[in-house]
Structures are given as structure tokens and as C-alpha cells.
Motif scaffolding. Structure first.
Motif, PDB file in Angstrom:
ATOM      1  N   PHE A  16      -1.615  -7.245  -5.099  1.00  0.00           N
ATOM      2  CA  PHE A  16      -2.058  -7.997  -6.276  1.00  0.00           C
ATOM      3  C   PHE A  16      -2.211  -9.475  -5.965  1.00  0.00           C
ATOM      4  N   GLN A  17      -1.352 -10.009  -5.117  1.00  0.00           N
ATOM      5  CA  GLN A  17      -1.460 -11.429  -4.760  1.00  0.00           C
ATOM      6  C   GLN A  17      -2.749 -11.703  -3.988  1.00  0.00           C
ATOM      7  N   ILE A  18      -3.123 -10.792  -3.106  1.00  0.00           N
ATOM      8  CA  ILE A  18      -4.384 -10.952  -2.374  1.00  0.00           C
ATOM      9  C   ILE A  18      -5.559 -10.805  -3.345  1.00  0.00           C
ATOM     10  N   TYR A  19      -5.493  -9.826  -4.233  1.00  0.00           N
ATOM     11  CA  TYR A  19      -6.527  -9.651  -5.262  1.00  0.00           C
ATOM     12  C   TYR A  19      -6.652 -10.913  -6.103  1.00  0.00           C
ATOM     13  N   TYR A  20      -5.525 -11.446  -6.544  1.00  0.00           N
ATOM     14  CA  TYR A  20      -5.518 -12.676  -7.344  1.00  0.00           C
ATOM     15  C   TYR A  20      -6.208 -13.814  -6.589  1.00  0.00           C
ATOM     16  N   GLN A  21      -5.859 -13.990  -5.329  1.00  0.00           N
ATOM     17  CA  GLN A  21      -6.445 -15.075  -4.544  1.00  0.00           C
ATOM     18  C   GLN A  21      -7.941 -14.852  -4.334  1.00  0.00           C
ATOM     19  N   ASN A  22      -8.342 -13.594  -4.157  1.00  0.00           N
ATOM     20  CA  ASN A  22      -9.776 -13.279  -4.072  1.00  0.00           C
ATOM     21  C   ASN A  22     -10.493 -13.720  -5.350  1.00  0.00           C
ATOM     22  N   LEU A  23      -9.882 -13.411  -6.489  1.00  0.00           N
ATOM     23  CA  LEU A  23     -10.498 -13.780  -7.766  1.00  0.00           C
ATOM     24  C   LEU A  23     -10.617 -15.290  -7.910  1.00  0.00           C
ATOM     25  N   ARG A  24      -9.597 -16.021  -7.480  1.00  0.00           N
ATOM     26  CA  ARG A  24      -9.676 -17.484  -7.532  1.00  0.00           C
ATOM     27  C   ARG A  24     -10.835 -17.968  -6.660  1.00  0.00           C
TER      28      ARG A  24
END
Length: 159
Positions: A27-35
Motif C-alpha cells: 500500500f505504501q508503494i501504491y500510495y507513492q505511485n499515486l502521489r
């Protein structure tokens, strides 16, 4: 069987917390991708996608916190370094993604991976009689399936 203070099997909750940490890293990688795609999106769909990506990363940030707090509730320690996240994640990393179709594809591919992990946790949490984790995974899955459907519709693809 030894139970913890919330009435769950200690061995099963330790295993669930490990799986939740794996989900947290992803989820942290997904979150950073979204940013990243929020900041870098270009093109005629900019205004719509910029706003949508912000909505998605805000939601992902809330989910990151919920996952970490569930790990703590189960008596374990959530992963919390970028090194931990990159070593334990399998969602694709999006670097320098600025095209609308590639950005939306990154979201679909990331959510597909998250859904696989969440379904595995859902199975285990049901077996462990862990309604808290079970409910959280069920809610995440329902929301993310809808997001995948919408993103695939945007891409003119079927689910």
C-alpha cells in the motif's frame, strides 16, 4: 491454544500481522505511485485525472494508517521504513509516469496485486475468527473492485 487480550489465537494473529505488514508495504508503494502520477500527469485529461489521483492517494493514506493500526491491535509492529516497503512490496513501481493511459494502467495493475493480497488475508482472518481484520479486508476489496472497474472503463477495457 493461547489467546491474546482481544480473544484471538496468538499464533494466528502473528501470522495475520505478518501478512498485514506485507499489505502495508504494498500500500505504501501504491500510495507513492499515486502521489507521483498526481504530480506528473499531463495531457487533455489533466484536470479530471489530477483530481481523481488526489482522491485515490488520500484514500490510500487513510488505509495505510488503518492497516498499521490493525497490526498494532494484533500486538505486532508495523513496517515503517522505505527500505522495509521496497523489500516487501510486489506492486509495480511507477517512475516518471505522466501519460494518462499509463497512469491509469499503473493503478489497475497495483490494485490487482493489492486485491490478491487482501483476499489471502481475508481467508486467513476468517479462519482465525478475526472479525476486525476480516471486516477491513472486505471493505477494502469492495472499494477496490469498483475502482478497478471504473479505471478499466476509462481504458475502454472490460473487467
Amino acid at each position: 491454544m493461547t489467546l491474546n487480550s482481544i480473544g484471538l489465537d496468538i499464533v494466528k494473529t502473528k501470522d495475520l500481522a505478518k501478512d498485514l505488514n506485507h499489505l502495508l508495504a504494498n500500500f505504501q508503494i501504491y500510495y507513492q505511485n499515486l502521489r507521483g502520477i498526481h504530480w506528473n500527469i499531463k495531457g487533455k485529461a489533466f484536470f479530471d485525472l489530477h483530481t481523481k489521483f488526489e482522491e485515490l492517494y488520500t484514500d490510500a493514506n487513510v488505509k495505510v494508517d488503518e492497516i498499521a493500526e490493525r497490526i498494532l491491535t494484533l500486538g505486532e509492529v508495523p513496517l515503517h521504513t522505505f527500505n522495509d516497503y521496497s523489500e516487501n512490496a510486489q506492486v509495480p513501481v511507477g517512475k516518471d509516469v505522466s501519460q494518462d493511459d499509463k497512469a491509469v494502467r499503473l493503478i489497475v495493475d497495483s490494485l490487482t496485486e493489492l486485491l490478491k493480497i487482501e483476499r489471502q488475508i481475508l481467508d486467513k482472518s476468517g479462519d482465525a475468527n478475526d472479525e476486525g481484520t476480516n471486516s477491513m479486508m472486505s471493505d477494502f476489496i469492495t472499494e477496490q473492485e469498483k475502482t478497478v472497474w471504473m479505471m478499466k472503463a476509462w481504458l475502454s477495457e472490460s473487467v
